[in-house]
Write an enzyme that holds these catalytic residues in place. Structure first.
Site, PDB file in Angstrom:
ATOM      1  N   TYR A  24      -4.876 -13.145 -35.995  1.00 19.58           N
ATOM      2  CA  TYR A  24      -4.991 -14.523 -35.454  1.00 19.58           C
ATOM      3  C   TYR A  24      -5.631 -14.413 -34.092  1.00 19.58           C
ATOM      4  CZ  TYR A  24      -0.667 -13.438 -32.703  1.00 19.58           C
ATOM      5  OH  TYR A  24       0.336 -12.767 -32.162  1.00 19.58           O
ATOM      6  N   GLU A  25      -5.488 -13.066 -33.525  1.00 22.78           N
ATOM      7  CA  GLU A  25      -6.419 -13.035 -32.140  1.00 22.78           C
ATOM      8  C   GLU A  25      -7.893 -12.838 -32.370  1.00 22.78           C
ATOM      9  OE1 GLU A  25      -4.489  -9.650 -29.577  1.00 22.78           O
ATOM     10  OE2 GLU A  25      -3.661  -9.394 -31.557  1.00 22.78           O
TER      11      GLU A  25
ATOM     12  N   MET B 208       3.295 -13.206 -38.792  1.00 21.01           N
ATOM     13  CA  MET B 208       1.872 -13.229 -38.653  1.00 21.01           C
ATOM     14  C   MET B 208       1.549 -11.801 -38.603  1.00 21.01           C
ATOM     15  SD  MET B 208       1.592 -16.400 -35.815  1.00 21.01           S
ATOM     16  CE  MET B 208       2.697 -17.714 -35.879  1.00 21.01           C
ATOM     17  N   SER B 209       2.012 -10.902 -38.969  1.00 25.76           N
ATOM     18  CA  SER B 209       1.307  -9.569 -38.974  1.00 25.76           C
ATOM     19  C   SER B 209       1.892  -8.659 -40.211  1.00 25.76           C
ATOM     20  CB  SER B 209       2.016  -8.792 -37.441  1.00 25.76           C
ATOM     21  OG  SER B 209       3.506  -8.770 -37.835  1.00 25.76           O
TER      22      SER B 209
ATOM     23  N   SER C 111       6.210  -7.800 -31.698  1.00 26.05           N
ATOM     24  CA  SER C 111       6.278  -8.695 -30.705  1.00 26.05           C
ATOM     25  C   SER C 111       7.848  -8.576 -29.913  1.00 26.05           C
ATOM     26  CB  SER C 111       6.199  -9.929 -30.854  1.00 26.05           C
ATOM     27  OG  SER C 111       4.758 -10.377 -31.235  1.00 26.05           O
TER      28      SER C 111
ATOM     29  N   ALA D 234       8.415  -9.435 -35.440  1.00 25.63           N
ATOM     30  CA  ALA D 234       9.121 -10.526 -35.271  1.00 25.63           C
ATOM     31  C   ALA D 234       8.694 -11.483 -36.475  1.00 25.63           C
ATOM     32  CB  ALA D 234       8.950 -11.161 -33.942  1.00 25.63           C
TER      33      ALA D 234
ATOM     34  N   ASN E 287      14.262 -16.649 -35.253  1.00 27.48           N
ATOM     35  CA  ASN E 287      14.062 -18.254 -35.146  1.00 27.48           C
ATOM     36  C   ASN E 287      14.257 -18.542 -36.510  1.00 27.48           C
ATOM     37  OD1 ASN E 287      11.192 -17.141 -34.928  1.00 27.48           O
ATOM     38  ND2 ASN E 287      11.018 -19.185 -36.070  1.00 27.48           N
TER      39      ASN E 287
ATOM     40  N   HIS F 236      -3.601  -8.323 -34.093  1.00 27.58           N
ATOM     41  CA  HIS F 236      -3.152  -9.409 -35.138  1.00 27.58           C
ATOM     42  C   HIS F 236      -4.480 -10.221 -35.476  1.00 27.58           C
ATOM     43  CE1 HIS F 236       0.512  -9.390 -32.454  1.00 27.58           C
ATOM     44  NE2 HIS F 236       1.254  -9.879 -33.618  1.00 27.58           N
TER      45      HIS F 236
ATOM     46  N   HIS G  60       7.682 -19.452 -29.271  1.00 28.18           N
ATOM     47  CA  HIS G  60       7.471 -18.383 -28.896  1.00 28.18           C
ATOM     48  C   HIS G  60       8.558 -17.627 -27.884  1.00 28.18           C
ATOM     49  CE1 HIS G  60       5.076 -14.636 -28.471  1.00 28.18           C
ATOM     50  NE2 HIS G  60       4.628 -14.807 -27.343  1.00 28.18           N
TER      51      HIS G  60
ATOM     52  N   HIS H 271      -0.631  -8.259 -22.625  1.00 24.45           N
ATOM     53  CA  HIS H 271      -0.136  -7.564 -23.900  1.00 24.45           C
ATOM     54  C   HIS H 271      -0.497  -6.021 -23.340  1.00 24.45           C
ATOM     55  CE1 HIS H 271       1.171  -9.321 -27.747  1.00 24.45           C
ATOM     56  NE2 HIS H 271       1.312 -10.134 -26.798  1.00 24.45           N
TER      57      HIS H 271
END
Ligand code: HPA
Length: 268
Positions: free
Chosen positions: A81-82, A207-208, A26, A109, A231, A79, A243, A57
């Site tokens: 989560y998608e 998340m990846s 990302s 990220a 972050n 991902h 985000h 994307h």
């Protein structure tokens, strides 16, 4: 099916036969623009390829030259989560294996779990914790690709970690090292979860990456993993921006990341 997909990509690669795959995380897509004499293959044109679901994307493979070396780049990843299945990530990595990919450079990220690793830092991944509850290697095993029970003790190839540490020192870029913990997402963590992950020994959360790495180790690739810290984990600072902050901080660190990866590609 895998063979057909690989043949399609091969037919579109021209004379390129890249051995290195770079997965851009990302906000890290700008490295893709540095590739010379590029050939673009849109994900939507590739047969049996997973469909990117996030609007805006970009999804494409870029083949070309980086530092004079042939590379293949995934601009846009899949991902979990998608809604992508872990299995589809195994399929994608199997296709790359057939295409002759031997090295995987994977970026993401991530949120920091350590006070001394501030947003804008880069972390060399030296290990991971699979906290996603998913695994791309579940199901029938094709022994032609890899073993039923792959070993993960050197998942992030030590030789490549050493190489990257040396490059960062020479470039005077501060490179943190640590363990990446994968959550399924899509929500950012609660403060209690962040505290728990710190106790578990993780240094960054995202998340990846873990599914790709599991599949890549399985089929015998060597791996370099880099996290851009965007972050602090939730609860570590007063304000948590989510985000938007992720994308802003990724932009800041992207320049250093580009420098590191260019040199790495040149020297492997
Ligand atoms: N948590 C999970 N994934 C992330 C984060 C985070 O704080 N930052 C960037 N990706």
């Amino acid at each position: 099916m895998i063979q057909e997909t690989a043949s399609f990509i091969l037919n579109h690669l021209g004379n390129y036969r890249p051995q290195t795959l770079i997965i851009l995380g990302s906000g890290l897509g700008s490295l893709g623009e540095k590739i010379q004499n590029p050939i673009y293959i849109d994900y939507k044109d590739i047969p049996s390829w997973p469909r990117s679901t996030v609007s805006g994307h970009k999804g494409c493979l870029i083949a070309g030259l980086l530092e004079g070396k042939e590379v293949l780049c995934m601009q846009g990843r899949f991902h979990l989560y998608e809604g992508h299945s872990a299995e589809s990530i195994k399929m994608v990595m199997s296709v790359f294996k057939i295409l002759g990919i031997k090295n995987l450079i994977v970026t993401n990220a991530a949120g920091s779990l350590k006070k001394e690793m501030a947003p804008g830092s880069i972390m060399l991944i030296n290990d991971h914790i699979n906290f996603s509850g998913r695994n791309p290697l579940v199901g029938a095993n094709d022994d032609n690709f890899g073993p039923r029970f792959p070993v993960m003790s050197d998942a992030y190839t030590q030789e490549y970690q050493d190489k990257m540490s040396q490059i960062a020192a020479e470039e005077k870029i501060n490179l943190h090292k640590g363990t990446y913990l994968m959550v399924l997402g899509p929500n950012f963590e609660t403060a209690a979860e962040i505290k728990a992950f710190q106790i578990l020994g993780a240094d960054a959360v995202g998340m990846s990456t873990v599914p790709e790495v599991l599949a890549a180790v399985w089929c015998g690739m060597k791996i370099l993993g880099l996290s851009v810290i965007t972050n602090y984990g939730s609860g570590m600072v007063k304000e948590f921006h989510g985000h938007t902050e992720t994308l802003q901080q990724a932009d800041k660190a992207a320049q250093n990341l580009t420098t590191l990866i260019r040199r790495f590609v040149r020297e492997i």
